[in-house]
Design a protein around this motif. Structure first.
Motif, PDB file in Angstrom:
ATOM      1  N   LYS A   1     -45.782 111.682   2.334  1.00  0.00           N
ATOM      2  CA  LYS A   1     -46.896 111.386   1.435  1.00  0.00           C
ATOM      3  C   LYS A   1     -48.098 110.753   2.136  1.00  0.00           C
ATOM      4  O   LYS A   1     -49.103 110.469   1.484  1.00  0.00           O
ATOM      5  N   THR A   2     -47.999 110.529   3.443  1.00  0.00           N
ATOM      6  CA  THR A   2     -49.057 109.840   4.170  1.00  0.00           C
ATOM      7  C   THR A   2     -49.914 110.835   4.940  1.00  0.00           C
ATOM      8  O   THR A   2     -49.400 111.771   5.537  1.00  0.00           O
ATOM      9  N   LYS A   3     -51.225 110.605   4.939  1.00  0.00           N
ATOM     10  CA  LYS A   3     -52.144 111.390   5.758  1.00  0.00           C
ATOM     11  C   LYS A   3     -52.406 110.604   7.032  1.00  0.00           C
ATOM     12  O   LYS A   3     -52.765 109.425   6.973  1.00  0.00           O
ATOM     13  N   TYR A   4     -52.217 111.259   8.179  1.00  0.00           N
ATOM     14  CA  TYR A   4     -52.355 110.600   9.472  1.00  0.00           C
ATOM     15  C   TYR A   4     -53.580 111.116  10.211  1.00  0.00           C
ATOM     16  O   TYR A   4     -53.973 112.266  10.043  1.00  0.00           O
ATOM     17  N   ASN A   5     -54.143 110.284  11.052  1.00  0.00           N
ATOM     18  CA  ASN A   5     -55.255 110.665  11.920  1.00  0.00           C
ATOM     19  C   ASN A   5     -54.752 110.877  13.340  1.00  0.00           C
ATOM     20  O   ASN A   5     -55.305 110.343  14.298  1.00  0.00           O
ATOM     21  N   CYS A   6     -53.674 111.628  13.467  1.00  0.00           N
ATOM     22  CA  CYS A   6     -53.087 111.892  14.768  1.00  0.00           C
ATOM     23  C   CYS A   6     -52.408 113.254  14.720  1.00  0.00           C
ATOM     24  O   CYS A   6     -52.345 113.885  13.674  1.00  0.00           O
ATOM     25  N   LYS A   7     -51.910 113.690  15.860  1.00  0.00           N
ATOM     26  CA  LYS A   7     -51.260 115.004  15.928  1.00  0.00           C
ATOM     27  C   LYS A   7     -49.752 114.907  15.703  1.00  0.00           C
ATOM     28  O   LYS A   7     -49.136 115.821  15.172  1.00  0.00           O
ATOM     29  N   TYR A   8     -49.152 113.807  16.143  1.00  0.00           N
ATOM     30  CA  TYR A   8     -47.696 113.671  16.081  1.00  0.00           C
ATOM     31  C   TYR A   8     -47.285 112.383  15.372  1.00  0.00           C
ATOM     32  O   TYR A   8     -47.960 111.369  15.472  1.00  0.00           O
ATOM     33  N   VAL A   9     -46.147 112.458  14.729  1.00  0.00           N
ATOM     34  CA  VAL A   9     -45.461 111.271  14.218  1.00  0.00           C
ATOM     35  C   VAL A   9     -44.079 111.287  14.862  1.00  0.00           C
ATOM     36  O   VAL A   9     -43.365 112.296  14.806  1.00  0.00           O
ATOM     37  N   ILE A  10     -43.731 110.186  15.499  1.00  0.00           N
ATOM     38  CA  ILE A  10     -42.426 110.061  16.148  1.00  0.00           C
ATOM     39  C   ILE A  10     -41.582 109.110  15.312  1.00  0.00           C
ATOM     40  O   ILE A  10     -42.004 107.997  15.015  1.00  0.00           O
ATOM     41  N   LEU A  11     -40.404 109.586  14.934  1.00  0.00           N
ATOM     42  CA  LEU A  11     -39.495 108.790  14.115  1.00  0.00           C
ATOM     43  C   LEU A  11     -38.246 108.449  14.908  1.00  0.00           C
ATOM     44  O   LEU A  11     -37.604 109.337  15.464  1.00  0.00           O
ATOM     45  N   MET A  12     -37.924 107.162  14.958  1.00  0.00           N
ATOM     46  CA  MET A  12     -36.666 106.730  15.553  1.00  0.00           C
ATOM     47  C   MET A  12     -35.978 105.812  14.559  1.00  0.00           C
ATOM     48  O   MET A  12     -36.381 104.674  14.353  1.00  0.00           O
ATOM     49  N   GLY A  13     -34.959 106.365  13.903  1.00  0.00           N
ATOM     50  CA  GLY A  13     -34.152 105.597  12.971  1.00  0.00           C
ATOM     51  C   GLY A  13     -32.912 105.117  13.691  1.00  0.00           C
ATOM     52  O   GLY A  13     -32.290 105.877  14.433  1.00  0.00           O
TER      53      GLY A  13
END
Length: 149
Positions: free
Chosen positions: A99-111
């Protein structure tokens, strides 16, 4: 984004407690998870009871209550409660990312589950999700097998 709950494991292998610098004996870790589990075991959690006075604790209690049978039938209920809390956090993070709009190319998730241990041992990470989301293509690349066995 690095996210997830924590749990203590002493060097003797005791889940839910660690020996901290300056303490004469082991103390509880994670206090919130242990407190919620104790209330679950005592039947003291009311469905839907979330107050402004203790919102975070009540939320943890509700998460555990929703998986009561799974947790209470587990060999190590505190371990299972930590897994349940991780799953709830992971689900919410994925909802928020979507649901979030980002100002970047990638989102990195580490759970992960952060494992605290005795002061002389340090802390460890049990990684459960490691992914890169390419926001330009919408594709997700899982990096678990590349970095963790």
């Amino acid at each position: 984004m690095y996210y997830g709950p924590h749990i203590g494991i002493s060097k003797e292998g005791k889940i839910g407690e660690i020996h901290r610098f300056g303490q004469s004996k082991n103390t509880g870790c994670c206090g919130a998870a242990k407190g919620a589990l104790n209330k679950l075991m005592a039947g003291e959690i009311a469905q839907g009871n979330i107050t402004e006075m203790d919102y975070q604790m009540n939320t943890i209690e509700q998460i555990l209550l929703n998986e009561k049978d799974r947790i209470l039938s587990a060999e190590t209920p505190l371990y299972e409660a930590t897994e349940v809390i991780y799953e709830a956090i992971d689900k919410r993070i994925l909802e928020l990312v979507e649901k979030t709009k980002y100002n970047c190319k990638y989102v990195i998730l580490m759970g992960a589950i952060l494992i605290n241990s005795d002061t002389d041992m340090g802390s460890f990470t049990h990684t459960k999700r490691f992914e890169v989301l390419d926001l330009t293509t919408g594709k997700t690349q899982c990096l678990m097998k590349d970095f963790f066995n």
